[in-house]
Design a protein around this motif. Sequence first.
Motif, PDB file in Angstrom:
ATOM      1  N   PRO A   4       1.644  -1.359   4.728  1.00 38.96           N
ATOM      2  CA  PRO A   4       2.674  -1.897   3.837  1.00 38.96           C
ATOM      3  C   PRO A   4       4.065  -1.788   4.452  1.00 38.96           C
ATOM      4  O   PRO A   4       4.433  -0.747   4.999  1.00 38.96           O
ATOM      5  CB  PRO A   4       2.552  -1.011   2.586  1.00 38.96           C
ATOM      6  CG  PRO A   4       1.147  -0.520   2.611  1.00 38.96           C
ATOM      7  CD  PRO A   4       0.798  -0.353   4.053  1.00 38.96           C
ATOM      8  N   GLU A   5       4.790  -2.885   4.390  1.00 41.14           N
ATOM      9  CA  GLU A   5       6.175  -2.939   4.857  1.00 41.14           C
ATOM     10  C   GLU A   5       6.291  -2.691   6.362  1.00 41.14           C
ATOM     11  O   GLU A   5       7.331  -2.270   6.854  1.00 41.14           O
ATOM     12  CB  GLU A   5       7.037  -1.922   4.091  1.00 41.14           C
ATOM     13  CG  GLU A   5       6.986  -2.096   2.584  1.00 41.14           C
ATOM     14  CD  GLU A   5       7.509  -0.881   1.844  1.00 41.14           C
ATOM     15  OE1 GLU A   5       8.133  -0.022   2.480  1.00 41.14           O
ATOM     16  OE2 GLU A   5       7.274  -0.792   0.628  1.00 41.14           O
ATOM     17  N   ARG A   6       5.203  -2.952   7.104  1.00 38.44           N
ATOM     18  CA  ARG A   6       5.225  -2.770   8.557  1.00 38.44           C
ATOM     19  C   ARG A   6       4.545  -3.950   9.226  1.00 38.44           C
ATOM     20  O   ARG A   6       3.866  -4.748   8.579  1.00 38.44           O
ATOM     21  CB  ARG A   6       4.504  -1.483   8.948  1.00 38.44           C
ATOM     22  CG  ARG A   6       5.243  -0.222   8.549  1.00 38.44           C
ATOM     23  CD  ARG A   6       5.358   0.701   9.714  1.00 38.44           C
ATOM     24  NE  ARG A   6       6.052   1.927   9.379  1.00 38.44           N
ATOM     25  CZ  ARG A   6       6.362   2.851  10.265  1.00 38.44           C
ATOM     26  NH1 ARG A   6       6.041   2.693  11.523  1.00 38.44           N
ATOM     27  NH2 ARG A   6       7.001   3.940   9.913  1.00 38.44           N
ATOM     28  N   TRP A  41       2.451   5.045  10.408  1.00 43.35           N
ATOM     29  CA  TRP A  41       2.826   4.919   8.996  1.00 43.35           C
ATOM     30  C   TRP A  41       2.368   6.144   8.202  1.00 43.35           C
ATOM     31  O   TRP A  41       3.108   6.684   7.377  1.00 43.35           O
ATOM     32  CB  TRP A  41       2.194   3.642   8.447  1.00 43.35           C
ATOM     33  CG  TRP A  41       2.506   3.309   7.020  1.00 43.35           C
ATOM     34  CD1 TRP A  41       3.629   2.713   6.535  1.00 43.35           C
ATOM     35  CD2 TRP A  41       1.654   3.532   5.887  1.00 43.35           C
ATOM     36  NE1 TRP A  41       3.534   2.546   5.170  1.00 43.35           N
ATOM     37  CE2 TRP A  41       2.334   3.044   4.746  1.00 43.35           C
ATOM     38  CE3 TRP A  41       0.388   4.089   5.728  1.00 43.35           C
ATOM     39  CZ2 TRP A  41       1.784   3.100   3.471  1.00 43.35           C
ATOM     40  CZ3 TRP A  41      -0.158   4.148   4.460  1.00 43.35           C
ATOM     41  CH2 TRP A  41       0.530   3.657   3.350  1.00 43.35           C
ATOM     42  N   HIS A  48       8.525   5.617   3.586  1.00 42.77           N
ATOM     43  CA  HIS A  48       8.017   4.651   2.608  1.00 42.77           C
ATOM     44  C   HIS A  48       7.693   5.370   1.305  1.00 42.77           C
ATOM     45  O   HIS A  48       7.895   6.590   1.187  1.00 42.77           O
ATOM     46  CB  HIS A  48       6.788   3.918   3.161  1.00 42.77           C
ATOM     47  CG  HIS A  48       5.691   4.827   3.630  1.00 42.77           C
ATOM     48  ND1 HIS A  48       4.842   5.496   2.771  1.00 42.77           N
ATOM     49  CD2 HIS A  48       5.312   5.198   4.888  1.00 42.77           C
ATOM     50  CE1 HIS A  48       3.980   6.214   3.460  1.00 42.77           C
ATOM     51  NE2 HIS A  48       4.244   6.069   4.750  1.00 42.77           N
ATOM     52  N   HIS A  50       4.630   5.387  -0.265  1.00 43.38           N
ATOM     53  CA  HIS A  50       3.187   5.267  -0.441  1.00 43.38           C
ATOM     54  C   HIS A  50       2.494   6.604  -0.157  1.00 43.38           C
ATOM     55  O   HIS A  50       3.057   7.655  -0.428  1.00 43.38           O
ATOM     56  CB  HIS A  50       2.650   4.137   0.442  1.00 43.38           C
ATOM     57  CG  HIS A  50       3.264   2.802   0.140  1.00 43.38           C
ATOM     58  ND1 HIS A  50       2.875   2.027  -0.930  1.00 43.38           N
ATOM     59  CD2 HIS A  50       4.270   2.115   0.755  1.00 43.38           C
ATOM     60  CE1 HIS A  50       3.597   0.913  -0.962  1.00 43.38           C
ATOM     61  NE2 HIS A  50       4.447   0.941   0.051  1.00 43.38           N
TER      62      HIS A  50
END
Length: 617
Positions: A4-6, A41, A48, A50
Amino acid sequence: MAPPERSDEPVGDGVDALTEARLEGSRMRPNAARLASWVEWLLHPEEHEHDRTVIYPDGTRREEPGPVTTANKTPGHFDPVELEFESVLAQYPLVGQYLDGMAAFSTQKVERTNSLLAIGAAAIKNVWWAGDTQMSRLLSELPDEDDWGGPAATARVPVMRRLALVGCVALFWLAGCTGDEPVDRVTDRPVVDLPADRDENTVVTALRRADLCSVLGTAAGPGERVVASSPARCALGEPSPEVVLRVGTLDSQERLVLAATGFSGAKAYVDQRRTDRCAIHFPVSFRLAVTLETTGNSCARAEELADGVAAGLTGSTGAAPVWEACALLRTVPGTEPGPVEDLDSCVDTSSSATLELVYPQDFPPPLARRETIGGAEVWATVDTDPDHPSCALEWAPAAERLVVRLRATTCEAVEPMVAPIHAEARTPPPETTATGRLLYGPDEPDRRFAGACGFADLRGARPQACSPFTNAPAEAVENPLDTGDEPGAACALALAAVTEHFGDLRAVVVDEHGTFACYFVAPERLVQVEFSVSPRTTFDQRPGARTVEIEGHTGNVFTERPPRPGYRYVIAASPDSGVLRLRVTAGPVAGAELGDGGAKAERVLADVLRQHFGGRR
């Protein structure tokens, strides 16, 4: 799918991993990059909102899908406070080893079905999976040179060499391995004289005779009410204790990241990473410590008491002994008590049953049923929940307030333990004689690392991989590109430059899986500088890195994020091959700040390149 977001490309930790795996041109490169991005991540939840492992106030660690908050305890402040957290991979230090093994095979192209070596490649993969676990266990359990002497210790060296030779031949014929001849680290690595831990039985004996309530009460002064909740745990303030003195564990990594100080001539570690608690740990062995804890967002109260506590512990080992949980559990035939953790509890590793010693405020427990087991009047609390069944048996073996508690998933698992424990606990604890000093002196080693290696973050390497640098002049290095193969050569090249720009740091030699690097550290552990030369690596510009030119040499710079902010430089040593690696990070003490560490790192590299690698070209 990317995290996510990467993107599918790593931007931090994973960039170097991809470079070292040499996957350019391989069809596995996209998958390896995506995997590196995911690992990166997971390693940095602070970037992040998450998955992360949340650390709850009682010390419980639980994986959560996002941040967890709690009510703000500061008067007049209503914004929720986020609980501390860490990476979900923090408990898996061998992740790097796992990925290295996969990278080794991803560079080969013999796995295709039309390859004559496909069967051999599959066999090697199976051997690697099966052998990696056993080899890791073999290496970790094989006694070190300083722990093992005699003919057997001498004979083990050629045996290990033959094992390595057989493995190398198998890999060569079945997987078509290529590369440089491995260096024999058994003979090339410097012999390291590691400090020995204290005898644990002696330490436990001293702790059993340390009257913690008397120590805490004397430190607090008259008028303070001290209450013991168990033999090795005392508190000030009821019903919600504001100060607790207890016995517990403090592992080696925690000692590395906590600030060290001294109270009344004794070594201590101060932990103020949480906003609602301060802890001061007094180590008593490489594993165990006596901990002083206070509530609130300041360490002022703990520091007020710390000198008195240290002085009291120094002279308190003559009190009457108390029972220790593992000693009682050993009286039960067939049990296998685990290591001593806190004197008040012990786990039977063969049945997972737990023995606890407590001084409860209310006994017998509510809703418990009374039974007679093994000659003792026992109170049983049973939970029949099919998903989480449990049984707790509690009884007072003597007229005193000590209560013994046995816990397991079923009562049948612990009922046979009652009789032998009851018979032993009815008698006074055996008299023992405490010898030696309980607390450590300020400069006394309390971790299994040689000299200044105890101040370095070795990133999972064994203590034997690090040795203090014995000064050698840079002129003694014949070929700067070969410093990775010579212990101490990297230190000799960089020592003058690091000292000039970072101050008087101590140099240690670290064997980084076949390459000798040099780490520069200090007892305060506020900054760590790492320098090495990789002669057989070709420089390649990496995506996500900032490009620099230092003394005519092109390089990459990677920025490392909190909690260990820093910079990693990979600089071309020559137009053909070879790279210089320099890494500067804050810490390893938690909360350390790097300041102008990046600018200093570039000045170090400029000096080293100018003096040893041709300077501006």
